[in-house]
Design a protein around this motif. Structure first.
Motif, PDB file in Angstrom:
ATOM      1  N   PHE A 172       1.053  -3.277  -6.238  1.00 39.82           N
ATOM      2  CA  PHE A 172       0.795  -2.063  -5.468  1.00 39.82           C
ATOM      3  C   PHE A 172      -0.704  -1.902  -5.242  1.00 39.82           C
ATOM      4  O   PHE A 172      -1.520  -2.267  -6.088  1.00 39.82           O
ATOM      5  CB  PHE A 172       1.268  -0.813  -6.231  1.00 39.82           C
ATOM      6  N   LYS A 173      -1.017  -1.306  -4.111  1.00 36.94           N
ATOM      7  CA  LYS A 173      -2.404  -0.900  -3.845  1.00 36.94           C
ATOM      8  C   LYS A 173      -2.378   0.585  -3.493  1.00 36.94           C
ATOM      9  O   LYS A 173      -1.485   1.027  -2.752  1.00 36.94           O
ATOM     10  CB  LYS A 173      -2.976  -1.700  -2.671  1.00 36.94           C
ATOM     11  N   VAL A 174      -3.346   1.341  -4.015  1.00 37.37           N
ATOM     12  CA  VAL A 174      -3.502   2.731  -3.587  1.00 37.37           C
ATOM     13  C   VAL A 174      -4.975   2.996  -3.305  1.00 37.37           C
ATOM     14  O   VAL A 174      -5.853   2.405  -3.943  1.00 37.37           O
ATOM     15  CB  VAL A 174      -2.964   3.740  -4.638  1.00 37.37           C
ATOM     16  N   MET A 215       0.845  -1.190   0.000  1.00 38.48           N
ATOM     17  CA  MET A 215       0.000   0.000   0.000  1.00 38.48           C
ATOM     18  C   MET A 215       0.882   1.242   0.000  1.00 38.48           C
ATOM     19  O   MET A 215       1.724   1.416   0.909  1.00 38.48           O
ATOM     20  CB  MET A 215      -0.900  -0.016   1.239  1.00 38.48           C
ATOM     21  N   VAL A 216       0.737   2.088  -1.019  1.00 37.10           N
ATOM     22  CA  VAL A 216       1.493   3.331  -1.088  1.00 37.10           C
ATOM     23  C   VAL A 216       0.650   4.448  -0.486  1.00 37.10           C
ATOM     24  O   VAL A 216      -0.436   4.749  -0.983  1.00 37.10           O
ATOM     25  CB  VAL A 216       1.862   3.678  -2.545  1.00 37.10           C
ATOM     26  N   ASN A 217       1.136   5.025   0.588  1.00 38.36           N
ATOM     27  CA  ASN A 217       0.451   6.166   1.208  1.00 38.36           C
ATOM     28  C   ASN A 217       1.168   7.444   0.766  1.00 38.36           C
ATOM     29  O   ASN A 217       2.312   7.698   1.180  1.00 38.36           O
ATOM     30  CB  ASN A 217       0.465   6.025   2.725  1.00 38.36           C
ATOM     31  N   PRO A 218       0.530   8.265  -0.049  1.00 36.80           N
ATOM     32  CA  PRO A 218       1.209   9.448  -0.604  1.00 36.80           C
ATOM     33  C   PRO A 218       1.510  10.523   0.436  1.00 36.80           C
ATOM     34  O   PRO A 218       2.230  11.484   0.131  1.00 36.80           O
ATOM     35  CB  PRO A 218       0.204   9.971  -1.640  1.00 36.80           C
ATOM     36  N   ASN A 219       0.973  10.343   1.641  1.00 32.43           N
ATOM     37  CA  ASN A 219       1.259  11.310   2.693  1.00 32.43           C
ATOM     38  C   ASN A 219       2.632  11.072   3.322  1.00 32.43           C
ATOM     39  O   ASN A 219       3.091  11.880   4.134  1.00 32.43           O
ATOM     40  CB  ASN A 219       0.179  11.248   3.781  1.00 32.43           C
ATOM     41  N   TYR A 220       3.239   9.968   2.980  1.00 31.40           N
ATOM     42  CA  TYR A 220       4.577   9.632   3.483  1.00 31.40           C
ATOM     43  C   TYR A 220       5.487   9.318   2.288  1.00 31.40           C
ATOM     44  O   TYR A 220       5.974   8.182   2.143  1.00 31.40           O
ATOM     45  CB  TYR A 220       4.513   8.430   4.434  1.00 31.40           C
ATOM     46  N   PRO A 221       5.772  10.300   1.449  1.00 34.38           N
ATOM     47  CA  PRO A 221       6.565  10.019   0.238  1.00 34.38           C
ATOM     48  C   PRO A 221       7.962   9.528   0.555  1.00 34.38           C
ATOM     49  O   PRO A 221       8.559   8.809  -0.247  1.00 34.38           O
ATOM     50  CB  PRO A 221       6.585  11.363  -0.500  1.00 34.38           C
ATOM     51  N   GLU A 222       8.449   9.866   1.722  1.00 35.56           N
ATOM     52  CA  GLU A 222       9.821   9.457   2.077  1.00 35.56           C
ATOM     53  C   GLU A 222       9.936   7.947   2.253  1.00 35.56           C
ATOM     54  O   GLU A 222      11.021   7.381   2.190  1.00 35.56           O
ATOM     55  CB  GLU A 222      10.273  10.170   3.356  1.00 35.56           C
ATOM     56  N   PRO A 259       1.630  -4.552 -11.264  1.00 34.69           N
ATOM     57  CA  PRO A 259       0.284  -3.970 -11.340  1.00 34.69           C
ATOM     58  C   PRO A 259      -0.025  -3.062 -10.158  1.00 34.69           C
ATOM     59  O   PRO A 259       0.401  -3.327  -9.024  1.00 34.69           O
ATOM     60  CB  PRO A 259      -0.638  -5.204 -11.332  1.00 34.69           C
ATOM     61  N   ILE A 260      -0.787  -2.021 -10.468  1.00 35.66           N
ATOM     62  CA  ILE A 260      -1.281  -1.082  -9.452  1.00 35.66           C
ATOM     63  C   ILE A 260      -2.796  -1.209  -9.402  1.00 35.66           C
ATOM     64  O   ILE A 260      -3.484  -1.038 -10.415  1.00 35.66           O
ATOM     65  CB  ILE A 260      -0.932   0.374  -9.836  1.00 35.66           C
ATOM     66  N   LEU A 261      -3.314  -1.512  -8.237  1.00 32.24           N
ATOM     67  CA  LEU A 261      -4.773  -1.566  -8.039  1.00 32.24           C
ATOM     68  C   LEU A 261      -5.188  -0.295  -7.317  1.00 32.24           C
ATOM     69  O   LEU A 261      -4.766  -0.043  -6.192  1.00 32.24           O
ATOM     70  CB  LEU A 261      -5.145  -2.798  -7.211  1.00 32.24           C
ATOM     71  N   SER A 262      -6.009   0.514  -7.989  1.00 29.13           N
ATOM     72  CA  SER A 262      -6.449   1.771  -7.386  1.00 29.13           C
ATOM     73  C   SER A 262      -7.936   1.744  -7.102  1.00 29.13           C
ATOM     74  O   SER A 262      -8.742   1.423  -7.966  1.00 29.13           O
ATOM     75  CB  SER A 262      -6.144   2.957  -8.303  1.00 29.13           C
ATOM     76  N   HIS A 263      -8.274   2.120  -5.888  1.00 28.94           N
ATOM     77  CA  HIS A 263      -9.692   2.226  -5.518  1.00 28.94           C
ATOM     78  C   HIS A 263     -10.398   3.297  -6.343  1.00 28.94           C
ATOM     79  O   HIS A 263      -9.827   4.347  -6.644  1.00 28.94           O
ATOM     80  CB  HIS A 263      -9.805   2.574  -4.028  1.00 28.94           C
ATOM     81  N   THR A 264     -11.642   3.011  -6.713  1.00 27.61           N
ATOM     82  CA  THR A 264     -12.555   4.053  -7.188  1.00 27.61           C
ATOM     83  C   THR A 264     -13.849   3.854  -6.401  1.00 27.61           C
ATOM     84  O   THR A 264     -13.796   3.365  -5.286  1.00 27.61           O
ATOM     85  CB  THR A 264     -12.855   3.945  -8.705  1.00 27.61           C
ATOM     86  N   TYR A 265     -14.954   4.176  -6.964  1.00 25.13           N
ATOM     87  CA  TYR A 265     -16.262   3.899  -6.357  1.00 25.13           C
ATOM     88  C   TYR A 265     -16.578   4.802  -5.182  1.00 25.13           C
ATOM     89  O   TYR A 265     -16.146   4.603  -4.067  1.00 25.13           O
ATOM     90  CB  TYR A 265     -16.388   2.428  -5.941  1.00 25.13           C
ATOM     91  N   PHE A 266     -17.350   5.842  -5.510  1.00 24.23           N
ATOM     92  CA  PHE A 266     -17.759   6.837  -4.520  1.00 24.23           C
ATOM     93  C   PHE A 266     -16.569   7.459  -3.814  1.00 24.23           C
ATOM     94  O   PHE A 266     -16.605   7.737  -2.630  1.00 24.23           O
ATOM     95  CB  PHE A 266     -18.743   6.234  -3.499  1.00 24.23           C
ATOM     96  N   GLY A 267     -15.557   7.678  -4.540  1.00 27.55           N
ATOM     97  CA  GLY A 267     -14.385   8.328  -3.954  1.00 27.55           C
ATOM     98  C   GLY A 267     -13.219   8.039  -4.850  1.00 27.55           C
ATOM     99  O   GLY A 267     -13.161   6.982  -5.455  1.00 27.55           O
TER     100      GLY A 267
END
Lengths: 262, 276
Positions: free
Chosen positions: A105-107, A80-87, A135-143
């Motif tokens: 990857f999951k985002v 899981m890549v959390n973009p709030n912690y780029p470091e 592969p990158i799996l990105s959430h969609t659906y109401f957000g």
């Protein structure tokens, strides 16, 4: 007409594990999920931990790896890549992907503070995914992001496989299918709720390139038994179901072969 | 590995799908709608023994109009189809007194009614009336007196919660009225358990329970008698309901109750024996 004794290898390519902060998920730990998998006949679950998504990403991704190593071949992990912690990216990603159990990857842009998928802090992930075909799996659906964002990213990073989470169901199933058919690196996450909706499932069957859908359940956020019953009883051609249930995953997630080899 | 064919298990459970509809809606969800023939075909394909449909136009247009259309279109397809009516619980809305309404129901063999009141989240989709005793009281008294179960289906947005105080209130005000709660109960297990323990006349439709092993969990908390199988076809597939019940980690007897016998019991219909 269904074949009398057809059996499917089932890889649930979109799942999670552990509790969540704002509602109750029964039987959410690795052993309880494994018990359910055994009863349903599901071979493998590919997951990102709920801790990594909406808790401490460092602890959460470590938990994902630990679980996968405890149950070889039964659980595979998505970092899981959390973009709030780029470091964290440079520190952690090469280390995690040195383990065969981590396959993608999951985002979750929405639960990462509505950080846009095309934001700066995801750029390293897209480059890494392109270089290593992860592969990158990105959430969609109401957000999350509009389909136009997925389209632009698919064009910008043609070597990075990008899976549109939940088939972008609230953004237009037909439009999502069209994009997945058009761009070689866009894939359709046939996950709850789209795999439970009669019209959406029918549309996916009739219009989507059969090599582009990957079955998932979003368990334990959703009940895997519901998704499984829906797809098994859909009346869809068994050869296509075979691709959805596992064939497409095995072809796309090339790293998974090493994890299954043990 | 997962075996595709489990029709024997499905048939043994004698499903009665409590949540199906037919008719052409103004906005078909994901582009599909069912007429009666196609609905029957899909139910049979999924080995569903019976269903309790309502007409889409009774919800989407006008209750009496849709209810009458239901009766015309169901015709001789009983008891495979058990017609249910939609009601707006007021004399002004239905054009008759509660007694006259239920008299007509009994004459036509209608075994349950459905309400689609608005919620705080989505009044554009549901029918606007006050979900409170001073509005529905006379109708609910009649339903209670004559053992007519009701289904209450709000139209919540994805992250809405049900109006819990109102649900508690209606169950307590009418303790002998069987009330089936339709959807909008995903992700609400903590509250739902307490509500079900407090109010023995509340039931939950399976379409509203959809987190991991939630049906199993809820049955272990409050018993299998409290759950009614319903798919919400053609919005959701019938296979969702079948998978949820058939694959649940429950005994055959518990599954059979949920699959159809609970619905039959509260509607006063015969229950056949079954075996696996």
């Amino acid at each position: 007409m269904m074949e009398a004794s057809k059996k499917y290898r089932v890889i649930d390519s979109h799942a999670h594990m552990g509790p969540i902060w704002n509602f109750y998920l029964p039987y959410n730990d690795e052993y309880q999920m494994l018990d359910n998998m055994d009863r349903l006949g599901v071979d493998t679950v590919v997951f990102s931990s709920n801790m990594a998504i909406s808790g401490d990403p460092v602890r959460g991704n470590q938990y994902t790896l630990d679980v996968c190593r405890r149950h070889p071949g039964r659980f595979l992990g998505q970092y899981m890549v959390n973009p709030n912690y780029p470091e964290l990216f440079d520190e952690e990603v090469p280390k995690y992907f040195s383990h065969k159990e981590i396959v993608g990857f999951k985002v979750h842009p929405e639960l990462s503070g509505d950080y846009p998928l095309d934001g700066k802090n995801y750029e390293k992930m897209f480059r890494y995914a392109s270089e290593h075909h992860i592969p990158i799996l990105s959430h969609t659906y109401f957000g999350g992001d509009r389909l136009s964002v997925f389209e632009e990213l698919a064009k910008e990073y043609p070597e990075a496989p990008l899976i549109i989470g939940h088939g972008a169901m609230d953004l237009g199933t037909g439009k999502c299918i069209e994009l997945c058919n058009r761009y070689p690196n866009l894939y359709y996450d046939l996950c709850s709720p789209v795999n439970k909706r009669y019209g959406a499932l029918t549309m996916v069957d009739q219009e989507l390139n059969p090599d582009k859908a990957l079955y998932g359940t979003d368990g334990p956020w959703n009940d895997p038994a519901v998704s499984l019953g829906s797809v098994l009883l859909s009346g869809i051609d068994p050869q296509k179901l075979e691709k959805w249930f596992s064939g497409n995953f095995l072809r796309l997630y090339t790293r998974a072969a090493a994890a299954f080899a043990d | 590995m997962v075996e595709q064919n489990f029709t024997e298990k499905i048939s043994a459970l004698e499903f009665l799908d409590f949540a199906v509809s037919f008719g052409r809606p103004p906005v078909p969800f994901t582009g599909v709608w069912m007429d009666k023939e196609r609905l029957l075909k899909e139910l049979r394909r999924n080995h569903i023994a019976q269903s309790a449909p309502y007409h889409v136009l009774a919800k989407a247009y006008e209750a009496n109009y849709g209810n009458n259309l239901l009766m015309e279109e169901i015709g001789d397809d009983r008891p495979e189809m058990i017609p249910t009516w939609v009601v707006v619980p007021s004399e002004e809305a239905m054009g008759c007194s509660p007694k006259a309404y239920v008299d007509q129901m009994e004459k036509e063999g209608i075994k349950a009614v459905r309400l689609f009141p608005s919620s705080t989240g989505n009044p554009a989709k549901a029918t606007r009336y006050a979900f409170t005793k001073w509005f529905y009281g006379d109708y609910f008294e009649e339903f209670q007196r004559r053992h007519i179960p009701i289904t209450v289906e709000f139209s919540p947005n994805r992250r809405d919660e049900p109006d819990w105080p109102k649900l508690y209130e209606v169950a307590k005000d009418f303790p002998k009225l069987d009330i089936i709660l339709a959807d909008g109960f995903q992700r609400t297990a903590w509250t739902l358990i307490k509500l079900l323990r407090e109010c023995q006349n509340l039931y939950v439709q399976t379409s509203g329970l959809d987190v991991h092993r939630e049906l199993e969990y809820m049955v272990n908390q409050v018993g299998a008698q409290r759950f009614i199988a319903g798919s919400k076809f053609p919005v959701s597939t019938i296979g969702t309901m079948v998978g949820q019940v058939t694959f649940a980690n429950l005994s055959f007897e518990e599954k059979k109750l949920i699959a159809g016998d609970n619905a039959r019991r509260i509607m006063g219909l015969p229950i056949k024996g079954g075996n696996l």
